[in-house]
Design a protein around this motif. Structure first.
Motif, short mmCIF file in Angstrom:
data_model
loop_
_atom_site.label_atom_id
_atom_site.label_comp_id
_atom_site.label_asym_id
_atom_site.label_seq_id
_atom_site.Cartn_x
_atom_site.Cartn_y
_atom_site.Cartn_z
N PHE A 252 61.65 36.94 -44.65
CA PHE A 252 62.94 36.27 -44.59
C PHE A 252 62.93 35.03 -45.48
O PHE A 252 61.95 34.29 -45.50
N VAL A 253 64.03 34.85 -46.19
CA VAL A 253 64.24 33.63 -46.97
C VAL A 253 65.51 33.00 -46.42
O VAL A 253 66.59 33.60 -46.46
N PHE A 254 65.36 31.80 -45.86
CA PHE A 254 66.48 31.06 -45.31
C PHE A 254 66.89 29.99 -46.30
O PHE A 254 66.05 29.30 -46.86
N GLU A 255 68.21 29.83 -46.45
CA GLU A 255 68.73 28.84 -47.40
C GLU A 255 68.31 27.43 -47.02
O GLU A 255 67.98 26.62 -47.88
N GLY A 256 68.33 27.12 -45.75
CA GLY A 256 68.03 25.76 -45.32
C GLY A 256 67.15 25.73 -44.09
O GLY A 256 66.62 26.75 -43.65
N LYS A 257 66.99 24.56 -43.54
CA LYS A 257 66.12 24.37 -42.37
C LYS A 257 66.78 24.85 -41.07
O LYS A 257 66.12 25.35 -40.17
N SER B 133 61.77 28.78 -46.07
CA SER B 133 63.09 28.15 -46.11
C SER B 133 63.04 26.99 -47.08
O SER B 133 61.97 26.43 -47.34
N ASP B 134 64.20 26.67 -47.61
CA ASP B 134 64.26 25.59 -48.58
C ASP B 134 65.47 24.73 -48.28
O ASP B 134 66.06 24.84 -47.21
N MET B 135 65.85 23.95 -49.21
CA MET B 135 66.93 23.01 -48.98
C MET B 135 68.21 23.44 -49.69
O MET B 135 68.84 22.67 -50.40
N GLY B 136 68.61 24.67 -49.49
CA GLY B 136 69.91 25.12 -49.96
C GLY B 136 69.90 25.85 -51.28
O GLY B 136 68.87 26.29 -51.78
N VAL B 137 71.09 25.97 -51.81
CA VAL B 137 71.32 26.63 -53.08
C VAL B 137 71.14 25.57 -54.17
O VAL B 137 71.57 24.43 -53.98
N PRO B 138 70.54 25.84 -55.28
CA PRO B 138 70.04 27.11 -55.80
C PRO B 138 68.58 27.40 -55.45
O PRO B 138 68.05 28.43 -55.86
N ASP B 139 67.92 26.53 -54.70
CA ASP B 139 66.50 26.71 -54.42
C ASP B 139 66.19 28.02 -53.69
O ASP B 139 65.14 28.62 -53.91
N CYS B 140 67.10 28.48 -52.84
CA CYS B 140 66.81 29.71 -52.09
C CYS B 140 66.68 30.91 -53.03
O CYS B 140 65.94 31.85 -52.73
N LEU C 296 67.52 37.70 -47.49
CA LEU C 296 67.96 36.35 -47.86
C LEU C 296 69.19 36.00 -47.02
O LEU C 296 70.15 36.77 -46.97
N PHE C 297 69.14 34.86 -46.34
CA PHE C 297 70.27 34.34 -45.58
C PHE C 297 70.83 33.15 -46.35
O PHE C 297 70.11 32.20 -46.63
N THR C 298 72.11 33.21 -46.67
CA THR C 298 72.73 32.11 -47.40
C THR C 298 74.18 31.93 -46.95
O THR C 298 74.83 32.88 -46.51
N ASP C 299 74.65 30.69 -47.04
CA ASP C 299 76.03 30.39 -46.68
C ASP C 299 76.98 30.89 -47.75
O ASP C 299 76.65 30.87 -48.94
N GLU D 133 68.00 42.74 -48.73
CA GLU D 133 69.27 42.59 -48.00
C GLU D 133 69.69 41.14 -48.11
O GLU D 133 68.87 40.24 -47.94
N ILE D 134 70.96 40.92 -48.39
CA ILE D 134 71.48 39.56 -48.48
C ILE D 134 72.51 39.39 -47.37
O ILE D 134 73.51 40.12 -47.33
N ILE D 135 72.23 38.47 -46.47
CA ILE D 135 73.13 38.20 -45.35
C ILE D 135 73.92 36.93 -45.71
O ILE D 135 73.34 35.86 -45.87
N ILE D 136 75.22 37.10 -45.82
CA ILE D 136 76.10 35.98 -46.15
C ILE D 136 76.67 35.43 -44.85
O ILE D 136 77.32 36.14 -44.09
N GLN D 137 76.41 34.16 -44.61
CA GLN D 137 76.88 33.48 -43.41
C GLN D 137 78.28 32.95 -43.68
O GLN D 137 78.44 31.89 -44.27
N LYS D 138 79.27 33.70 -43.25
CA LYS D 138 80.67 33.29 -43.45
C LYS D 138 81.23 32.94 -42.07
O LYS D 138 82.12 33.57 -41.55
N VAL D 139 80.64 31.93 -41.46
CA VAL D 139 81.02 31.57 -40.10
C VAL D 139 82.15 30.55 -40.05
O VAL D 139 82.74 30.33 -39.02
N CYS D 140 82.39 29.89 -41.12
CA CYS D 140 83.51 28.94 -41.23
C CYS D 140 83.75 28.71 -42.71
O CYS D 140 83.26 29.46 -43.54
N LYS D 141 84.45 27.67 -43.04
CA LYS D 141 84.80 27.47 -44.44
C LYS D 141 83.64 27.07 -45.33
O LYS D 141 83.67 27.28 -46.52
N VAL D 142 82.60 26.45 -44.77
CA VAL D 142 81.56 25.93 -45.64
C VAL D 142 80.18 26.49 -45.31
O VAL D 142 79.62 27.25 -46.08
#
Length: 144
Positions: free
Chosen positions: A5-10, A45-52, A74-77, A113-122
């Motif tokens: 698993f690669v997480f975008e953030g902490k 895990s890293d500290m967001g895009v583009p590091d992920c 990969l999990f990313t917002d 597999e890329i999981i896009i977290q579209k849970v709200c606007k950001v």
């Protein structure tokens, strides 16, 4: 079955590890990518895009070194993009980060597999902050 698993953030690492323990209780976390055997998962895990995207490209190198993984996830917002736009961005950026690396693709028996977290606007953190069931507004003050 083994997962990398690669997480975008902490925050994602905290949340998804808890969810995994419920959804796939037979999976066991390992401390190093090269110690997987059966029904294990490893994560970075890293500290967001583009590091992920860089982390995902590095994961492809490691999975090729230890071809015991079935999935790289990969999990990313979504941020302000649609799910399809964000997936396209992720594939493009990972490919860009693979330039000049020894391995350009995953082994044949491993799937990205890329999981896009579209849970709200950001982002997922915004969802948690806005969800009153997770956070009490002012727990020290009983008057409110």
């Amino acid at each position: 079955m083994n997962f990398y698993f690669v997480f975008e953030g902490k925050t994602e690492a905290i949340v998804y590890k808890k969810w995994l323990s419920v959804l796939l209780p037979n999976l066991t976390e390992v401390d190093s990518f090269d110690t997987v055997s059966q029904n294990n998962y490893y994560y970075e895990s890293d500290m967001g895009v583009p590091d992920c995207y860089r982390v995902a490209a590095n994961a492809i190198q490691e999975i090729n070194e230890v071809p015991k993984y079935d999935y790289l996830v990969l999990f990313t917002d979504a941020d302000r993009l649609t799910i399809s736009e964000k997936k396209a961005e992720a594939f493009e950026k990972i490919k860009l980060n693979l330039q000049n690396k020894p391995f350009q693709t995953l082994p044949e028996d491993c799937q990205l597999e890329i999981i896009i977290q579209k849970v709200c606007k950001v982002c997922i953190e915004t969802w948690f902050l806005g969800n009153r069931n997770f956070f009490v507004r002012n727990p020290q003050n009983n008057e409110i």
